[in-house]
Write a protein that holds these residues in place. Sequence first.
Motif, PDB file in Angstrom:
ATOM      1  N   GLU A 178       5.089  53.408  62.468  1.00  0.00           N
ATOM      2  CA  GLU A 178       5.028  52.666  61.037  1.00  0.00           C
ATOM      3  C   GLU A 178       6.729  51.997  61.050  1.00  0.00           C
ATOM      4  N   ALA A 179       6.591  51.119  60.579  1.00  0.00           N
ATOM      5  CA  ALA A 179       7.829  50.533  60.271  1.00  0.00           C
ATOM      6  C   ALA A 179       8.009  50.783  59.042  1.00  0.00           C
ATOM      7  N   GLU A 180       7.401  51.259  58.189  1.00  0.00           N
ATOM      8  CA  GLU A 180       8.302  51.938  56.552  1.00  0.00           C
ATOM      9  C   GLU A 180       8.888  53.501  57.121  1.00  0.00           C
ATOM     10  N   TRP A 181       8.271  53.762  58.187  1.00  0.00           N
ATOM     11  CA  TRP A 181       8.953  55.375  58.749  1.00  0.00           C
ATOM     12  C   TRP A 181      10.459  55.218  59.520  1.00  0.00           C
ATOM     13  N   VAL A 182      10.071  54.190  59.678  1.00  0.00           N
ATOM     14  CA  VAL A 182      11.528  53.401  59.886  1.00  0.00           C
ATOM     15  C   VAL A 182      12.954  53.408  58.896  1.00  0.00           C
ATOM     16  N   ASP A 183      12.579  52.567  58.349  1.00  0.00           N
ATOM     17  CA  ASP A 183      12.965  52.169  57.250  1.00  0.00           C
ATOM     18  C   ASP A 183      13.744  53.197  55.793  1.00  0.00           C
ATOM     19  N   GLY A 184      12.897  53.850  56.331  1.00  0.00           N
ATOM     20  CA  GLY A 184      13.252  55.714  55.638  1.00  0.00           C
ATOM     21  C   GLY A 184      14.800  56.246  56.960  1.00  0.00           C
ATOM     22  N   LEU A 185      14.287  56.914  57.840  1.00  0.00           N
ATOM     23  CA  LEU A 185      15.571  56.856  58.633  1.00  0.00           C
ATOM     24  C   LEU A 185      16.363  56.155  58.612  1.00  0.00           C
ATOM     25  N   ALA A 186      16.538  54.987  58.001  1.00  0.00           N
ATOM     26  CA  ALA A 186      17.577  54.297  57.901  1.00  0.00           C
ATOM     27  C   ALA A 186      18.729  55.120  56.738  1.00  0.00           C
ATOM     28  N   ASP A 187      17.394  54.623  55.758  1.00  0.00           N
ATOM     29  CA  ASP A 187      18.427  54.642  54.370  1.00  0.00           C
ATOM     30  C   ASP A 187      18.833  56.492  54.486  1.00  0.00           C
ATOM     31  N   GLY A 188      17.899  58.020  55.230  1.00  0.00           N
ATOM     32  CA  GLY A 188      18.144  58.934  55.030  1.00  0.00           C
ATOM     33  C   GLY A 188      19.780  58.656  55.234  1.00  0.00           C
ATOM     34  N   LEU A 189      19.821  58.420  56.822  1.00  0.00           N
ATOM     35  CA  LEU A 189      20.438  58.467  57.358  1.00  0.00           C
ATOM     36  C   LEU A 189      21.869  57.766  55.761  1.00  0.00           C
ATOM     37  N   VAL A 190      21.583  56.807  55.338  1.00  0.00           N
ATOM     38  CA  VAL A 190      22.926  56.350  54.212  1.00  0.00           C
ATOM     39  C   VAL A 190      23.348  57.900  53.580  1.00  0.00           C
ATOM     40  N   GLU A 204      12.668  41.706  64.679  1.00  0.00           N
ATOM     41  CA  GLU A 204      12.063  42.186  62.975  1.00  0.00           C
ATOM     42  C   GLU A 204      12.107  43.482  63.125  1.00  0.00           C
ATOM     43  N   LEU A 205      11.937  44.314  63.592  1.00  0.00           N
ATOM     44  CA  LEU A 205      12.606  46.148  62.931  1.00  0.00           C
ATOM     45  C   LEU A 205      14.077  46.169  63.037  1.00  0.00           C
ATOM     46  N   LEU A 206      14.809  45.265  63.885  1.00  0.00           N
ATOM     47  CA  LEU A 206      16.403  45.748  63.467  1.00  0.00           C
ATOM     48  C   LEU A 206      16.521  44.891  62.283  1.00  0.00           C
ATOM     49  N   ALA A 207      16.547  43.912  62.103  1.00  0.00           N
ATOM     50  CA  ALA A 207      16.422  42.530  61.223  1.00  0.00           C
ATOM     51  C   ALA A 207      16.446  44.038  59.452  1.00  0.00           C
ATOM     52  N   ARG A 208      15.410  44.881  59.519  1.00  0.00           N
ATOM     53  CA  ARG A 208      14.762  45.467  58.520  1.00  0.00           C
ATOM     54  C   ARG A 208      15.936  46.367  58.124  1.00  0.00           C
ATOM     55  N   ILE A 209      16.311  46.827  59.483  1.00  0.00           N
ATOM     56  CA  ILE A 209      17.188  48.380  59.453  1.00  0.00           C
ATOM     57  C   ILE A 209      18.565  47.948  58.865  1.00  0.00           C
ATOM     58  N   PHE A 210      19.309  46.692  59.892  1.00  0.00           N
ATOM     59  CA  PHE A 210      20.541  46.750  59.550  1.00  0.00           C
ATOM     60  C   PHE A 210      21.197  46.146  58.033  1.00  0.00           C
ATOM     61  N   PRO A 211      20.432  45.758  57.180  1.00  0.00           N
ATOM     62  CA  PRO A 211      20.737  45.641  56.179  1.00  0.00           C
ATOM     63  C   PRO A 211      20.972  46.740  55.394  1.00  0.00           C
ATOM     64  N   ARG A 212      20.299  48.018  55.663  1.00  0.00           N
ATOM     65  CA  ARG A 212      20.008  49.679  54.970  1.00  0.00           C
ATOM     66  C   ARG A 212      21.432  50.041  54.976  1.00  0.00           C
ATOM     67  N   LEU A 213      21.714  49.668  56.444  1.00  0.00           N
ATOM     68  CA  LEU A 213      23.074  50.189  56.925  1.00  0.00           C
ATOM     69  C   LEU A 213      24.236  49.925  56.736  1.00  0.00           C
ATOM     70  N   ALA A 214      24.283  48.155  55.944  1.00  0.00           N
ATOM     71  CA  ALA A 214      25.750  47.498  55.934  1.00  0.00           C
ATOM     72  C   ALA A 214      26.258  48.282  54.668  1.00  0.00           C
ATOM     73  N   VAL A 215      25.866  48.513  54.545  1.00  0.00           N
ATOM     74  CA  VAL A 215      26.558  49.408  53.015  1.00  0.00           C
ATOM     75  C   VAL A 215      27.730  50.627  53.257  1.00  0.00           C
ATOM     76  N   LEU A 216      27.677  50.739  54.297  1.00  0.00           N
ATOM     77  CA  LEU A 216      28.558  52.187  54.709  1.00  0.00           C
ATOM     78  C   LEU A 216      29.927  51.645  55.351  1.00  0.00           C
ATOM     79  N   GLY A 217      31.124  51.582  54.668  1.00  0.00           N
ATOM     80  CA  GLY A 217      32.426  51.799  55.631  1.00  0.00           C
ATOM     81  C   GLY A 217      32.632  50.456  55.673  1.00  0.00           C
TER      82      GLY A 217
END
Length: 326
Positions: free
Chosen positions: A99-111, A5-18
Motif C-alpha cells: 500500500e502506498a500509505e505504508w510507503v509514506d509511513g516508511l519515509a516518515d519513520g526515516l525522518v 508517482e510513488l517517488l513523487a509522494r516520497i520526495f517531499p517527505r524527505l526534503a525536510v532534512l539536511g
Amino acid sequence: MSEGELLARIFPRLAVLGSPLLGPGDDAAVLAAPDGRVVVSTDTQTEGQDFRIFWPNGYHSSGADVGWKAAAQNLSDINAMGAVATGMVVSLTLPAETEAEWVDGLADGLVEAIRSLGAAGCTVAGGDLGMGGELSVTVTVLGNLEGRAPLLRSGARPGDVLAVAGRLGWAAAGLALLEHGPAYEGLQAALRDVIRAHCRPEPPLSAGPEAARAGANALMDLSDGLLKDGDRLGRASGVVLDLDAAVLRGYAELLAGPASLMGADPLLWVLGGGEDHGLLAAFEPSAQLPRGFTAIGSVVPAAGGPGGVAVAGRPAQPSGWDHFAR
C-alpha cells in the motif's frame, strides 16, 4: 501507481532534512565531505527475516516502524566509529501489492528517527526503488569524523574500564513479547514500551562522538548481543572483556516485568539479546566516563589465548544473533 508517482509522494517527505549540495532527482546525489574522509555503513532489513508486518501477538508493524528501525541501526554504526551522520541513501524493494500509505509511513519513520535520535545533520539524499517478491529496505549512511581518528574494535588494552551506553536486553524482551506474548491490545503501557524498544530502538547517538572526545580506546555497536559483540571486540583487541555480574543483574532487574509475564530469565536477554544498538567502549582507567556511559567490567589480558569475553572471571560462550546459525 507508477514508480514516478510513488517517488513523487516520497520526495517531499524527505526534503525536510539536511542541506545536500545536490539531493534526489538526478542519477546521483552530491554531499560535502568537510573532513576529507567519509565513514560508510550499510544494512538491510527483509520482511520475514528481520521484521514482520503482522506479529503473532497481534501487533502490526507500520511503515514508520520499519523506517525508524532502518535508520536507527545504520545511524548506530556511524555512531560506533565516533562519527556524526551526514547523509543517507535508501533502497526499497516492494511487492506490487504494497500500500502506498505504508510507503509514506516508511519515509516518515526515516525522518522521525533522524530527528528524534539527534542526527539532524543527516539528509536522505536519494536511493533506489524497485519491485520484488519480498519487502526489503537497505539503508547506507555516510558520516563525518570531524577531524578525529575513527574508533575501532581493536584498541582495548588490559586495565581499561569497560562501559556501555544505552539499553541492554530491551529489544530482545520486546521480540519475546511480539513472538510469544499475550495479545498486544491488552498489554499495559509499560509492556508496550518494551515492544517499542524492539520496533523503534533508540541508539544513543551523542555517545559515540563523546566517547571519542573522552579518549576511548575501543568502541563498537551492540547489535547482536553483549556476549557476541563483546567476544568480537575482545578477539579484535587480543584481550578478554570481564563483565561484572552484579552490574549485569542490575540491567536484568529493569526487565523483571516482561520476564515474569513470559516466565523468562531476563539476564539471558541482557547477555544475548541484540538490536538495542547501544555502545560498548573501553576507556583508560583514569578517564572520566562520558555522560550516558556505565562501567560494566574491565579489560584483562588474554593469557595467551585469542581473546574473548568472560563473566566474573569465567569464560562465557558467546550467544546472540547470527543470520546463518543453525
